[in-house]
Design a protein around this motif. Structure first.
Motif, PDB file in Angstrom:
ATOM      1  N   LYS A 209     -19.231  10.038  47.585  1.00  0.00           N
ATOM      2  CA  LYS A 209     -20.085   8.884  47.866  1.00  0.00           C
ATOM      3  C   LYS A 209     -20.931   9.122  49.117  1.00  0.00           C
ATOM      4  O   LYS A 209     -22.101   8.697  49.171  1.00  0.00           O
ATOM      5  CB  LYS A 209     -19.227   7.630  48.050  1.00  0.00           C
ATOM      6  CG  LYS A 209     -18.637   7.093  46.752  1.00  0.00           C
ATOM      7  CD  LYS A 209     -17.763   5.874  47.008  1.00  0.00           C
ATOM      8  CE  LYS A 209     -17.125   5.369  45.715  1.00  0.00           C
ATOM      9  NZ  LYS A 209     -16.208   4.219  45.972  1.00  0.00           N
ATOM     10  N   ALA A 210     -20.360   9.795  50.096  1.00  0.00           N
ATOM     11  CA  ALA A 210     -21.113  10.094  51.319  1.00  0.00           C
ATOM     12  C   ALA A 210     -22.322  10.967  51.000  1.00  0.00           C
ATOM     13  O   ALA A 210     -23.412  10.769  51.557  1.00  0.00           O
ATOM     14  CB  ALA A 210     -20.212  10.781  52.343  1.00  0.00           C
ATOM     15  N   VAL A 211     -22.137  11.927  50.105  1.00  0.00           N
ATOM     16  CA  VAL A 211     -23.252  12.792  49.703  1.00  0.00           C
ATOM     17  C   VAL A 211     -24.274  11.988  48.908  1.00  0.00           C
ATOM     18  O   VAL A 211     -25.487  12.094  49.139  1.00  0.00           O
ATOM     19  CB  VAL A 211     -22.745  13.985  48.864  1.00  0.00           C
ATOM     20  CG1 VAL A 211     -23.913  14.798  48.312  1.00  0.00           C
ATOM     21  CG2 VAL A 211     -21.837  14.878  49.712  1.00  0.00           C
ATOM     22  N   ASP A 218     -29.965  12.830  57.177  1.00  0.00           N
ATOM     23  CA  ASP A 218     -28.561  12.541  57.473  1.00  0.00           C
ATOM     24  C   ASP A 218     -27.695  13.761  57.727  1.00  0.00           C
ATOM     25  O   ASP A 218     -26.518  13.624  58.056  1.00  0.00           O
ATOM     26  CB  ASP A 218     -27.941  11.702  56.347  1.00  0.00           C
ATOM     27  CG  ASP A 218     -28.382  10.248  56.416  1.00  0.00           C
ATOM     28  OD1 ASP A 218     -28.698   9.789  57.524  1.00  0.00           O
ATOM     29  OD2 ASP A 218     -28.430   9.583  55.365  1.00  0.00           O
ATOM     30  N   SER A 219     -28.236  14.962  57.569  1.00  0.00           N
ATOM     31  CA  SER A 219     -27.430  16.141  57.906  1.00  0.00           C
ATOM     32  C   SER A 219     -27.805  16.628  59.301  1.00  0.00           C
ATOM     33  O   SER A 219     -28.983  16.623  59.674  1.00  0.00           O
ATOM     34  CB  SER A 219     -27.625  17.258  56.876  1.00  0.00           C
ATOM     35  OG  SER A 219     -28.794  18.003  57.129  1.00  0.00           O
ATOM     36  N   VAL A 232     -23.278  19.300  58.803  1.00  0.00           N
ATOM     37  CA  VAL A 232     -22.478  18.225  58.204  1.00  0.00           C
ATOM     38  C   VAL A 232     -23.323  16.956  58.128  1.00  0.00           C
ATOM     39  O   VAL A 232     -24.443  16.905  58.654  1.00  0.00           O
ATOM     40  CB  VAL A 232     -21.218  17.932  59.051  1.00  0.00           C
ATOM     41  CG1 VAL A 232     -20.284  19.123  59.084  1.00  0.00           C
ATOM     42  CG2 VAL A 232     -21.608  17.537  60.474  1.00  0.00           C
ATOM     43  N   LEU A 233     -22.786  15.918  57.497  1.00  0.00           N
ATOM     44  CA  LEU A 233     -23.448  14.628  57.481  1.00  0.00           C
ATOM     45  C   LEU A 233     -23.050  13.816  58.705  1.00  0.00           C
ATOM     46  O   LEU A 233     -21.915  13.889  59.178  1.00  0.00           O
ATOM     47  CB  LEU A 233     -23.083  13.856  56.204  1.00  0.00           C
ATOM     48  CG  LEU A 233     -23.509  14.492  54.884  1.00  0.00           C
ATOM     49  CD1 LEU A 233     -23.151  13.573  53.715  1.00  0.00           C
ATOM     50  CD2 LEU A 233     -25.006  14.801  54.861  1.00  0.00           C
ATOM     51  N   ILE A 281     -30.214  19.175  51.489  1.00  0.00           N
ATOM     52  CA  ILE A 281     -30.637  18.766  50.159  1.00  0.00           C
ATOM     53  C   ILE A 281     -29.835  17.567  49.646  1.00  0.00           C
ATOM     54  O   ILE A 281     -30.105  17.051  48.547  1.00  0.00           O
ATOM     55  CB  ILE A 281     -30.491  19.969  49.180  1.00  0.00           C
ATOM     56  CG1 ILE A 281     -31.524  19.877  48.050  1.00  0.00           C
ATOM     57  CG2 ILE A 281     -29.075  20.074  48.618  1.00  0.00           C
ATOM     58  CD1 ILE A 281     -32.934  20.088  48.517  1.00  0.00           C
ATOM     59  N   ALA A 282     -28.870  17.086  50.423  1.00  0.00           N
ATOM     60  CA  ALA A 282     -28.009  15.980  49.981  1.00  0.00           C
ATOM     61  C   ALA A 282     -28.817  14.768  49.523  1.00  0.00           C
ATOM     62  O   ALA A 282     -28.408  14.047  48.608  1.00  0.00           O
ATOM     63  CB  ALA A 282     -27.046  15.583  51.096  1.00  0.00           C
TER      64      ALA A 282
END
Length: 313
Positions: A209-211, A218-219, A232-233, A281-282
């Motif tokens: 869900k975070a991705v 966000d990264s 990381v996020l 790319i998330a």
């Protein structure tokens, strides 16, 4: 249409390698990607050889297609993991966070394909001299441990510098990225973040869900002072890392803060104080699908992109 030299070397249908993400890339995901025509990879991470061996055997129960293991060369268990990989005679190993040179002769003697991840032209050229089968040129857009060069800058320079197949990695999640990588001269792609949101991925739902909820900004990169930066996020953990950097904390404090945090996120679902490794790319990942559908979506979009480009020429 998308058959390349990489497919021949690895015995796969499509030139798509699934990233060997620690705790995320388990036997279930690796087998699903291999069954779909790509090359699935089990992420060894910092796990002991017994875990890696168990994952290899589980993958063999789930697929009769080639699959591989990613060996992190900084792992305290690297020697025993290499022994396990050799004893189990896996088809391929990819390596990260170091130079696999001292293992290459043994691996090659067992007909195990060796494909190291490289962040620079210099390491790519050295790996070619040492006899690897291909290299993965990974840009800084990737999740997890990263280098400095972007994929767009790194891949064509590596392609021009070596005569072995080059796999592009970093910032690739769909058919557009796939075609762009091929245009840069790559023989295939490695995709990590997109496969986090595969049905077969066993990562905690909170992690997925975070991705899915991540946006384009966000990264972030943490731990640069250690010499081993990680993408990381953003969450509460990354803010703690920012404070350490601001206060010029010693490397030991960074290592202490990061210890066990990836498992906390992937396995336990702690996406606030865990390390949610994912690439830039998330923001393009917005749906959970079976691995086979992800691959077919990438290839289908790639065909559309190629036809569109042809129409412009």
């Amino acid at each position: 249409m998308f058959h390349t030299k990489l497919c021949d070397i690895l015995g796969i249908k499509y030139p798509i390698i699934q990233g060997g993400m620690a705790w995320v890339a388990t036997a279930e995901l690796a087998a699903a990607v291999s069954n779909a025509g790509g090359l699935g990879i089990i992420g060894a991470g910092n796990a002991p050889a017994s875990f890696v061996r168990q994952q290899i055997r589980k993958a063999r129960e789930l697929t009769d297609k080639p699959f591989g293991v990613n060996v992190m060369l900084m792992s305290p268990f690297v020697e025993e993991v290499m022994d396990a990989v050799c004893e189990e005679r896996v088809s391929v190993i990819t390596t990260g966070a170091g130079n696999p040179g001292k293992y290459i002769e043994r691996l090659k003697s067992l007909d195990i394909k060796v494909i190291p991840v490289v962040p620079s032209v210099a390491l790519a050229k050295r790996m070619e001299r040492e006899g690897v089968d291909a290299v993965i040129a990974e840009g800084t857009e990737s999740g997890g441990h990263i280098g400095e060069l972007t994929t767009l800058a790194l891949v064509p320079q590596v392609v021009d510098a070596v005569n072995i197949p080059v796999v592009a990695a970093g910032g690739i999640a769909d058919g557009r990225g796939f075609v762009a990588a091929m245009a840069l001269g790559a023989c295939g792609v490695q995709i990590g973040t997109r496969f986090i949101c595969a049905v077969e991925c066993t990562a905690h739902e909170n992690y997925k869900k975070a991705v899915l909820q991540a946006g384009d900004r966000d990264s972030v990169v943490t731990g640069r002072p250690t010499g081993h930066p990680v993408r990381v996020l953003k969450n509460r953990l990354t803010r703690q890392f920012e404070l350490l950097e601001k206060n010029h904390a010693p490397v030991e404090e960074f290592e202490k803060l990061g210890a066990g945090k990836l498992k906390a996120a992937v396995v336990d679902g702690d996406v606030e104080y865990g390390s949610v490794m994912a690439g830039q790319i998330a923001g393009l990942v917005n749906e959970i699908k079976p691995a086979a559908q992800i691959i077919q979506d990438i290839l289908g979009q790639a065909k559309v992109v190629i036809e569109k480009v042809r129409g412009m020429i």
